[in-house]
Scaffold this motif. Structure first.
Motif, mmCIF file in Angstrom:
data_model
loop_
_atom_site.group_PDB
_atom_site.id
_atom_site.type_symbol
_atom_site.label_atom_id
_atom_site.label_comp_id
_atom_site.label_asym_id
_atom_site.label_seq_id
_atom_site.Cartn_x
_atom_site.Cartn_y
_atom_site.Cartn_z
ATOM 1 N N UNK A 41 -11.571 6.073 10.528
ATOM 2 C CA UNK A 41 -10.340 6.842 10.326
ATOM 3 C C UNK A 41 -9.146 5.910 10.189
ATOM 4 N N UNK A 42 -9.073 4.899 11.044
ATOM 5 C CA UNK A 42 -7.966 3.945 10.975
ATOM 6 C C UNK A 42 -7.945 3.244 9.623
ATOM 7 N N UNK A 43 -9.121 2.869 9.124
ATOM 8 C CA UNK A 43 -9.194 2.224 7.811
ATOM 9 C C UNK A 43 -8.739 3.176 6.707
ATOM 10 N N UNK A 44 -9.177 4.440 6.769
ATOM 11 C CA UNK A 44 -8.773 5.413 5.752
ATOM 12 C C UNK A 44 -7.259 5.636 5.772
ATOM 13 N N UNK A 45 -6.689 5.674 6.966
ATOM 14 C CA UNK A 45 -5.244 5.916 7.088
ATOM 15 C C UNK A 45 -4.421 4.699 6.669
ATOM 16 N N UNK A 46 -5.022 3.514 6.644
ATOM 17 C CA UNK A 46 -4.286 2.296 6.286
ATOM 18 C C UNK A 46 -4.315 2.014 4.788
ATOM 19 N N UNK A 47 -5.259 2.623 4.053
ATOM 20 C CA UNK A 47 -5.417 2.292 2.629
ATOM 21 C C UNK A 47 -4.136 2.595 1.861
ATOM 22 N N UNK A 48 -3.636 1.574 1.183
ATOM 23 C CA UNK A 48 -2.425 1.639 0.349
ATOM 24 C C UNK A 48 -1.168 1.986 1.156
ATOM 25 N N UNK A 49 -1.192 1.690 2.461
ATOM 26 C CA UNK A 49 -0.012 1.951 3.294
ATOM 27 C C UNK A 49 0.537 0.685 3.937
ATOM 28 N N UNK A 50 -0.036 -0.457 3.622
ATOM 29 C CA UNK A 50 0.351 -1.694 4.300
ATOM 30 C C UNK A 50 1.109 -2.674 3.398
ATOM 31 N N UNK A 51 1.431 -2.275 2.177
ATOM 32 C CA UNK A 51 2.228 -3.149 1.322
ATOM 33 C C UNK A 51 3.661 -3.242 1.878
ATOM 34 N N UNK A 52 4.306 -4.380 1.702
ATOM 35 C CA UNK A 52 5.669 -4.528 2.245
ATOM 36 C C UNK A 52 6.644 -3.464 1.744
ATOM 37 N N UNK A 53 6.448 -2.984 0.511
ATOM 38 C CA UNK A 53 7.379 -2.003 -0.067
ATOM 39 C C UNK A 53 6.710 -0.648 -0.300
ATOM 40 N N UNK A 251 5.613 12.030 -9.781
ATOM 41 C CA UNK A 251 5.140 10.879 -9.019
ATOM 42 C C UNK A 251 4.417 11.318 -7.753
ATOM 43 N N UNK A 252 3.586 10.407 -7.264
ATOM 44 C CA UNK A 252 2.912 10.570 -5.978
ATOM 45 C C UNK A 252 3.162 9.293 -5.178
ATOM 46 N N UNK A 253 3.639 9.411 -3.930
ATOM 47 C CA UNK A 253 3.873 8.205 -3.126
ATOM 48 C C UNK A 253 2.599 7.386 -2.958
ATOM 49 N N UNK A 254 2.741 6.076 -2.969
ATOM 50 C CA UNK A 254 1.583 5.189 -2.818
ATOM 51 C C UNK A 254 0.833 5.484 -1.533
ATOM 52 N N UNK A 255 1.551 5.847 -0.493
ATOM 53 C CA UNK A 255 0.928 6.076 0.811
ATOM 54 C C UNK A 255 0.082 7.341 0.847
ATOM 55 N N UNK A 256 0.199 8.217 -0.148
ATOM 56 C CA UNK A 256 -0.538 9.478 -0.157
ATOM 57 C C UNK A 256 -1.647 9.524 -1.206
ATOM 58 N N UNK A 257 -1.710 8.525 -2.070
ATOM 59 C CA UNK A 257 -2.654 8.580 -3.192
ATOM 60 C C UNK A 257 -4.093 8.678 -2.718
ATOM 61 N N UNK A 258 -4.475 7.872 -1.749
ATOM 62 C CA UNK A 258 -5.869 7.821 -1.309
ATOM 63 C C UNK A 258 -6.301 9.101 -0.607
ATOM 64 N N UNK A 259 -5.416 9.686 0.179
ATOM 65 C CA UNK A 259 -5.789 10.826 1.023
ATOM 66 C C UNK A 259 -5.483 12.172 0.389
ATOM 67 N N UNK A 260 -4.519 12.201 -0.530
ATOM 68 C CA UNK A 260 -4.108 13.471 -1.122
ATOM 69 C C UNK A 260 -4.251 13.371 -2.641
ATOM 70 N N UNK A 261 -5.406 13.761 -3.158
ATOM 71 C CA UNK A 261 -5.658 13.595 -4.590
ATOM 72 C C UNK A 261 -6.293 14.829 -5.234
ATOM 73 N N UNK A 262 -6.384 15.922 -4.503
ATOM 74 C CA UNK A 262 -7.002 17.124 -5.046
ATOM 75 C C UNK A 262 -5.956 17.982 -5.753
ATOM 76 N N UNK A 263 -6.263 18.349 -6.977
ATOM 77 C CA UNK A 263 -5.348 19.185 -7.758
ATOM 78 C C UNK A 263 -5.500 20.643 -7.365
ATOM 79 N N UNK A 264 -4.415 21.232 -6.927
ATOM 80 C CA UNK A 264 -4.413 22.657 -6.606
ATOM 81 C C UNK A 264 -3.184 23.288 -7.243
ATOM 82 N N UNK A 265 -3.420 23.968 -8.367
ATOM 83 C CA UNK A 265 -2.336 24.603 -9.115
ATOM 84 C C UNK A 265 -1.238 23.606 -9.490
ATOM 85 N N UNK A 266 -1.659 22.403 -9.904
ATOM 86 C CA UNK A 266 -0.690 21.424 -10.370
ATOM 87 C C UNK A 266 -0.064 20.583 -9.278
#
Length: 795
Positions: A41-53, A251-266
């Motif tokens: 879980x910790x690894x999943x929550x860290x993906x694409x969330x540790x970049x400096x910006x 746009x989709x925030x970088x921090x949400x791309x890995x965990x939130x990617x399901x299309x539901x009504x756009x």
């Protein structure tokens, strides 16, 4: 005082080593599950969330209504990034990312590896650390290349790679200007090297004026203070303003791309985050069940410790000190369990990493881990020991020392079974265990249902080879050699594996089509000849594409049955169609529907298979000769490809294995749910075994009297096991509807799905009863076989 508490706790542990072992093992298994899933879980929550910006980086998406459905996709035109940097003041930087797979060579070393074309600001935007080189300038020159540590080791060994030359695709030489620290599991990017966007434009791949070609990923870095909502309102019509395309950009925030990617009504909503939450909840329940074991066993031993509590109260002990003592004991057990859990976790990690396809590890050098460990121990100790502490400390010394002390209030239940906290906890344990058993069975049936579905083509002996280097230039010679050598019985070129989505598009028109028909989205594939024979597809009418026999077949096309229905064609053979003002194609055959991607989609999308005109073929399919062994066929094929495509390794895969990858997420969930179910059942049975043993011990004189009065071993065994079996049946009545509702909702994610039938619940219930019966029957039979004289001689 503390020394006294420790001494008493130690004596209680050693006095009943069997109970202590079960307590520690049960907690340790629960903690092990918590540690393993916690790492994941910790690894999943860290993906694409540790970049400096990270908080200012966004990925661009398109949204459009196609054939009545709102579609969302994350690829954009190549021209988007330059326009954003030039015309949008809110953008600090914008970079493009396009994955590639080239042969990389350094001297005599040749490696097929994955890379990417990127803009020069890519390294600075994401803050990837360079061990050598300057991030801001490493990708400035057209022939500059940045490689990872791993890639540098493969190509140059221990030598310094900076300034060395790497040849890409046997066509151009690049100079190493940077060495990138190997990518961690905390990023979704996966590459061994980076090439400049200038080179992509140089070789003619950068069609920046085509706003209808969504083929690369565009990342933007917004200036500080710019909100996502404000920027989305500015960029929404960027594609529409530069073309006739109707897609809306957001746009989709970088921090949400890995965990939130399901299309539901756009809108992009939960996808992997749902799995993360689900497994977190499951492992929390497993830990709770382990704590319930401790509670049950501690309260079950209450009679043995009642006199101790009474005497301590008589000599002046207050309830608070007793509570502290019992919680201290549970914390000691939790500490011992945590040590065992660390050992079990280290042993289990290799297998668990293989299961979840990750490289997880515990960082013992991190002080935060040990701080977490201490908190974890205290939390578990409090959770497991709170109820026994308050229960045992509530005994009144006068009644205890007289031999009668206050019992927990009970209520009569069905069949005369009284309701006590201990029984409620047992029911809770098995309710969760049975629910997981039901879920596991349903997941397995859904996977097998999809795997057994007719794909519409023959996957057996079907091989796909990457057509890199000069493979396409010498395709006819390779095809002839494969057939004449006996390695293959059919060969065809393709834009990609038949198990993958290559392309799709709208805007097609044909005689009799309407404006609404242009919204129909067609899957697109292509071939040169022998597509039907090679893939093992059923030809419904007409013929296959064959450019050798029919020169005009370069613009021929095959339609699947779904496409014929979508185009409302009664006589499709000979029908001409086109996309906008592009090349016109004519239909020469109709094939049976086949599954291109997910076998869980109920409807098969309309599909067009085009002739070779204007198509770049990236793979070669061939069907191996069944008269020869697989090893013989592959050896012959390797020699042929080496002859006509020297310098390139023979890379192949089997399409049946590629197809099986469609089930990897479901299979992973199946294995995890089965693992969780097994752990839950095991922990529950540990507690049930100990409770059965303790119950039999407390009723040993009753059993002796019953035997003296003529009771049989069977009747006594039934008496002792009956209560536990009834508790399991009650747990089943609770778990079945809850699990059924949860899994019914889960199955709604699949168009092609099973129905939840009664036999699933029957099987789960029988399995739970059988497990419980096997757990308690040993102690029950052992007690029933005991000599009554031995039990009653002191009466």
């Amino acid at each position: 005082m503390l020394k006294n508490y420790f001494t008493i706790a130690f004596r209680n542990l050693t006095r009943k080593p069997g109970f202590s072992f079960i307590n520690i093992l049960g907690l340790a298994i629960g903690m092990t599950a918590a540690l393993l899933i916690g790492l994941w879980v910790l690894n999943e929550l860290r993906i694409d969330r540790t970049y400096p910006k990270t908080d200012r980086i966004y990925l661009l998406y398109n949204r459009d209504r196609i054939d009545g459905t709102i579609w969302v996709w994350d690829q954009t035109p190549k021209s988007t990034a330059p326009v954003l940097k030039k015309d949008y003041p809110a953008v600090e930087d914008a970079v493009r990312y396009s994955p590639i797979h080239f042969l990389t060579s350094a001297g005599e070393i040749h490696v097929n590896s994955s890379g990417a074309f990127v803009d020069s600001g890519f390294l600075s935007m994401f803050g990837f650390p360079l061990l050598e080189g300057q991030p801001a300038h490493a990708l400035d020159g057209m022939y500059n290349i940045v490689i990872t540590q791993k890639m540098a080791k493969r190509l140059f060994g221990n030598e310094d790679p900076i300034g060395r030359t790497i040849r890409i695709d046997n066509k151009a030489d690049f100079t190493v200007t940077g060495v990138l620290k190997d990518l961690t599991a905390a990023t979704s990017f996966n590459f061994d090297y980076l090439l400049t966007w200038q080179y992509l434009a140089h070789i003619g791949w950068n069609d920046e004026q085509n706003w209808g070609n969504n083929s690369i990923w565009t990342y933007v870095l917004l200036k500080p203070g710019i909100t996502q909502q404000a920027f989305d309102s500015q960029v929404r019509d960027i594609t529409r303003s530069h073309s006739k395309e109707t897609a809306e950009v957001f746009t989709q925030p970088m921090s949400r791309i890995h965990l939130y990617s399901k299309n539901q009504d756009g809108k992009l909503v939960g996808d992997k985050i749902v799995t993360v939450r689900l497994f977190t909840a499951i492992v929390a329940f497993i830990l709770l069940i382990a704590c319930i074991n401790f509670m049950n066993l501690s309260t079950a031993r209450s009679e043995r410790r009642a006199r101790e509590v009474g005497i301590r109260k008589v000599v002046g002990a207050v309830r608070g000190s007793l509570i502290a003592q019992f919680i201290g004991e549970s914390t000691l057990i939790a500490t011992l369990a945590f040590v065992v859990a660390l050992l079990l976790t280290q042993i289990s990690l290799p297998a668990f990493n293989q299961l979840v396809a990750e490289h997880l590890a515990i960082d013992y050098r991190n002080p935060a881990f040990w701080l977490f460990g201490m908190g974890f121990i205290v939390f578990t100790g409090l959770l497991a020991g709170s109820y026994p502490a308050f229960y045992l400390s509530s005994f009144r010394p006068v009644k205890v020392l007289k031999g009668t002390f206050g019992k927990v209030n009970t209520m009569n239940f069905v069949g005369g079974l009284s309701v006590t906290p201990r029984r409620i906890l047992v029911v809770l344990q098995f309710s969760f265990a049975i629910a997981l058993i039901i879920c596991t069975i349903i997941v397995q049936r859904q996977i097998h249902y999809g795997m057994n579905r007719d794909t519409g083509y023959n996957r057996d002996h079907l091989v796909v080879v990457t057509a890199n280097g000069q493979a396409n230039d010498h395709y006819e010679a390779i095809r002839t050699e494969l057939l004449t050598s006996g390695a293959a019985i059919a060969v065809t070129q393709s834009p990609g594996p038949i198990t993958a989505h290559w392309s799709d598009g709208t805007g097609y028109h044909w005689p009799g089509s309407t404006a609404a028909d242009q919204d129909v989205d067609f899957l697109r594939y292509a071939t040169s000849a022998d597509f039907v024979k090679t893939m093992g597809i059923t030809l419904v009418r007409g013929r296959d594409i064959d450019v050798e026999k029919y020169k005009s077949d370069s613009t021929a096309a095959l339609l699947n049955e779904s496409a014929v229905r979508a185009m409302h064609l009664l006589n499709p053979i000979g029908t001409e169609f086109a996309q906008g003002s592009h090349e016109r194609f004519h239909v020469v055959g109709v094939i049976k529907d086949f599954i291109l991607e997910s076998p869980f989609s109920k409807e098969i999308a309309p599909m067009m298979i085009f002739g070779p005109k204007g198509v770049w073929f990236s793979v070669i399919h061939f069907r191996m000769n069944p008269a020869h062994s697989t090893a013989t066929n592959l050896a012959l094929a390797e020699k042929i490809f080496a002859q006509y495509n020297p310098g390139y390794p023979f890379e192949y895969s089997f399409e049946d294995e590629n197809y099986a990858k469609n089930f990897k997420d479901e299979q992973r969930m199946d294995k995890l749910s089965a693992l969780f179910a097994a752990l839950t059942v095991f922990i529950s049975c540990l507690g049930l075994f100990a409770l059965a043993s303790y119950t039999a011990g407390n009723r040993i004189r009753e059993i002796g009297i019953r035997k003296v009065l003529g009771a049989s071993v069977t009747s006594i065994t039934t008496l002792l096991t009956g209560d536990f079996i009834r508790l399991v049946l009650i747990a089943f009545l609770i778990a079945a509807p809850v699990a059924g509702l949860i899994m019914n909702k889960w199955l709604l994610n699949y168009g092609y799905r099973i129905s939840i039938t009664w036999d699933i619940f029957a099987l789960s219930g029988l399995l739970a009863v059988a497990i419980a019966l096997a757990t308690v029957s040993y102690q029950s039979i052992k007690a029933a076989l005991t000599n009554p004289v031995k039990n009653l001689r002191n009466e």
